[in-house]
Design an enzyme around this catalytic site. Structure first.
Site, PDB file in Angstrom:
ATOM      1  CG  ASP A  12      -2.057   0.744   1.398  1.00 30.66           C
ATOM      2  OD1 ASP A  12      -2.053   1.840   0.465  1.00 30.66           O
ATOM      3  OD2 ASP A  12      -3.047   0.298   1.661  1.00 30.66           O
TER       4      ASP A  12
ATOM      5  CG  ASP B 123      -3.754   6.049   0.867  1.00 36.01           C
ATOM      6  OD1 ASP B 123      -4.489   5.214   1.417  1.00 36.01           O
ATOM      7  OD2 ASP B 123      -3.271   7.046   1.768  1.00 36.01           O
TER       8      ASP B 123
ATOM      9  CD  GLU C  55      -8.659   5.643  -0.329  1.00 34.89           C
ATOM     10  OE1 GLU C  55      -7.499   6.243  -0.406  1.00 34.89           O
ATOM     11  OE2 GLU C  55      -9.395   5.573   0.387  1.00 34.89           O
TER      12      GLU C  55
ATOM     13  CG  HIS D 170      -8.575  -0.063   5.236  1.00 35.12           C
ATOM     14  ND1 HIS D 170      -8.429  -0.124   4.276  1.00 35.12           N
ATOM     15  CD2 HIS D 170      -8.075   1.160   5.727  1.00 35.12           C
ATOM     16  CE1 HIS D 170      -7.934   0.949   3.506  1.00 35.12           C
ATOM     17  NE2 HIS D 170      -7.480   1.705   4.438  1.00 35.12           N
ATOM     18  CG  ASP D 171     -10.578   3.670   4.914  1.00 32.29           C
ATOM     19  OD1 ASP D 171     -10.050   3.706   5.761  1.00 32.29           O
ATOM     20  OD2 ASP D 171     -10.029   3.957   3.622  1.00 32.29           O
TER      21      ASP D 171
HETATM   22  C1  GLC Z   1      -7.024   6.169   2.738  1.00 32.10           C
HETATM   23  C2  GLC Z   1      -6.661   4.988   3.616  1.00 32.10           C
HETATM   24  C3  GLC Z   1      -7.271   5.498   4.980  1.00 32.10           C
HETATM   25  C4  GLC Z   1      -6.342   6.298   5.291  1.00 32.10           C
HETATM   26  C5  GLC Z   1      -6.303   7.766   4.418  1.00 32.10           C
HETATM   27  C6  GLC Z   1      -5.142   8.708   4.722  1.00 32.10           C
HETATM   28  O1  GLC Z   1      -8.193   6.789   2.510  1.00 32.10           O
HETATM   29  O2  GLC Z   1      -7.708   4.037   3.046  1.00 32.10           O
HETATM   30  O3  GLC Z   1      -7.288   4.324   5.968  1.00 32.10           O
HETATM   31  O4  GLC Z   1      -6.739   6.951   6.689  1.00 32.10           O
HETATM   32  O5  GLC Z   1      -6.062   7.443   3.189  1.00 32.10           O
HETATM   33  O6  GLC Z   1      -3.944   7.920   4.514  1.00 32.10           O
END
Ligand code: GLC
Length: 567
Positions: A128, A229, A289, A348-349
């Site tokens: 990631d 990300d 993402e 995970h979000d």
């Molecule tokens: C992305 C990740 C999340 C994180 C954010 C900041 O959205 O999926 O978990 O908090 O980026 O890095």
């Protein structure tokens, strides 16, 4: 996390009968399909997957100990959320060294071992890559904030305030202003996420070169790709124009904004092309993402010349209501875009899929329906650990128990993301077999029935349903390569489609309602013989020996998948 809300309040609103024996995990990529199009990806949160050393936190050796499980499940690639050195303010999404492993998770030697073991299991490793920002403890930022003349000053976004106020009205996705005052040099720095996550300045070619270099460093170590990300927010308007204010306030009490000047700026595409050029040297894949508003926006992320992301995630899928017409329309639009879809139902979000699509009464059946759908569609699926056993959200009940900082800040409207990040439920023993110590996050009480060991023994479990589906999609050429052809497009309850390739056809029928349904199909126009059906997988015992798809009587939430022959 209310990402969607923050980024676009504008659009508000928008029995396993037989399981083929799995011989190879990933079919060798053929001329038309690079490896990732025939692969099944599995996102795992390393903190919560398996703890090998009893400190209550999962680790790389823990993951290595579960590769047999993942192989037997039918996983071809694992995406490990950030495991790099980090102060862990955002549980690893605040990276202080891109080219190492956090001691919490192990060492680089452990990583190398995991990668080799992965290779032996036919499981690739995807890391990631947090490209938008670093930790405020990264040496680059420590240097940058040390003086206005530091050689890393321009690696981040520093600005004077407007009088006593920040440079503009931008707010952080995680609450409060997006600008942090730094008294060492009397300027503000920009952070789209926590103040401990300063945004990198992608307009600085030295930053761009450093990030490309980091990706290459990992490719040389054997990584097969990255999940990138927060790509939407790589760039900001250089003039820092105020974002238009929208009605209402978010969970943190901040005004809602239309992120016109700091989200999805066109410059993002140049950065992605550059990352892709490096990835292509190593046959690596880039997963994005990508929180898009519509299919056109999603299509942009592939790049006009197919030279950006091979796998931008369709995160819109996670926001759809469990309904046959709703999914049918969306799948049709995505398929019509001509790109290779990347379907995701959880991560995970966001609240776990079991809860999000479930109706409160039939959640296990609905979990099987969702799996049947997204694992048989044309495209690549990315699973989220625990989804295959029906893991459920376990939100904190009290503010003082919340670990994710946004949950403390936004309580009670925003409870944070602890609930979807709980330890993997391996068995019915203490702490679900995840650790011999005290788990960092609490295990939901449901682990005594929803766990790997018990579900493996139950032929009707969610886990065995997933295993059957994954085995099927690895071996059935219609499911791997076939076109998607919608059937019975006006049916309000049952989602049905064909997957049809030169080598054969499969029909997928999913009753997405709590009532029995009688349906008929006319497949002659498709050149298929309706009485040639051979059941591949079904949740309904009475359909196990079914031979005809002219008429089907479906139980509530039933799934029926069959091979159909040409006339
Ligand atoms: C992305 C990740 C999340 C994180 C954010 C900041 O959205 O999926 O978990 O908090 O980026 O890095």
């Amino acid at each position: 996390m209310q990402r969607k809300l923050a980024s676009a309040v504008l659009v508000i609103i928008a029995l396993v009968v037989s399981a083929p024996v799995l011989t190879t995990q990933t079919k060798a990529a053929d001329d038309q399909h690079p490896w990732y199009q025939h692969a099944v990806f599995y996102e795992l949160y390393p903190r919560s997957f398996m703890d090998s050393n009893g400190d209550g936190i999962g680790d790389l050796n823990g993951i290595a100990s579960k590769l047999d499980y993942l192989k037997a499940l039918g996983v071809d690639a694992i995406w490990i959320t950030p495991c790099f050195p980090s102060p862990q303010v955002d549980f690893g999404y605040d990276v202080s060294d891109y080219e190492n492993i956090d001691p919490l998770y192990g060492t680089l030697a452990d990583f190398d071992r995991l990668r080799k073991l992965g290779e032996a299991h036919g499981i690739k490793i995807i890391l990631d890559f947090v490209v938008n920002h670093t930790s405020d403890q990264h040496p680059w930022f420590i240097n940058s904030r040390s003086s206005r003349t530091s050689d890393k000053r321009n690696w981040y976004i520093w600005r004077d305030g407007k009088g006593k106020n920040p440079p503009n009205n931008w707010t952080s996705l995680f609450g409060g202003p997006a600008w942090q005052w730094d008294s060492a040099t009397n300027q503000y720095y920009y952070h789209f996420f926590y103040a401990q996550q300063p945004d990198l300045n992608w307009r600085n070619s030295a930053v761009v070169a450093a990030m490309y270099g980091t990706s290459e460093w990992w490719y040389k170590r054997g990584v097969s790709g990255f999940r990138l990300d927060a790509v939407d927010t790589l760039y900001e308007d250089p003039n820092l124009k105020d974002d238009p204010v929208l009605p209402g306030k978010n969970a943190y009490g901040d005004p809602n904004l239309e992120l016109k000047y700091n989200d999805k700026l066109p410059e993002v595409h140049a950065a992605l092309k550059g990352l892709r050029t490096v990835a292509d040297k190593y046959g690596a894949v880039l997963i994005g993402e990508t929180w898009t508003e519509n299919v056109a926006e999603l299509k942009n992320y592939y790049g006009a010349g197919h030279n950006e992301l091979q796998m931008p995630m369709d995160l819109m899928f996670t926001e759809l209501k469990f309904s046959a017409p709703v999914f049918r329309n969306h799948i049709k639009a995505v398929d019509a875009s001509g790109e290779w879809p990347v379907y995701v139902i959880s991560n995970h979000d966001i609240v776990r899929s079991w809860n999000r699509y479930g109706d409160g009464h039939h959640n296990d059946q609905i979990a099987k329906d969702m799996a049947a759908m997204y694992l048989t569609l044309r495209g690549t699926p990315i699973m989220y650990y625990g989804e295959e056993i029906g893991m459920q959200n376990n939100d904190p009940k009290r503010r003082e128990d919340v670990k994710d900082p946004i949950g403390r800040r936004g309580w009670p409207k925003e409870k944070g993301r602890d609930g979807e990040r709980t330890p993997m439920q391996w068995n019915g023993n203490s702490h679900a077999g995840f650790t011999t110590g005290t788990p960092w996050n609490s295990v939901p009480a449901t682990y005594s029935t929803y766990n790997v060991a018990d579900e493996l023994k139950d032929p009707n479990s969610i886990l065995n349903w997933y295993k059957g589906l994954l085995a099927l999609r690895h071996t059935n050429s219609a499911l791997l390569d076939g076109d998607y052809i919608a059937l019975n497009e006006n049916d309000p309850n049952v989602l049905s489609y064909l997957r049809k390739s030169r080598n054969g056809a499969a029909i997928v029928v999913i009753n997405m309602s709590a009532a029995p349904q009688k349906i008929t199909f006319d497949l002659s126009a498709r050149g298929l013989s309706p009485d040639s059906a051979k059941t591949l997988l079904t949740t309904q015992a009475s359909l196990k020996e079914n031979r005809s798809v002219q008429q089907l009587a479906l139980e509530p939430f039933a799934v029926y998948i069959a091979e159909v022959k040409s006339k």
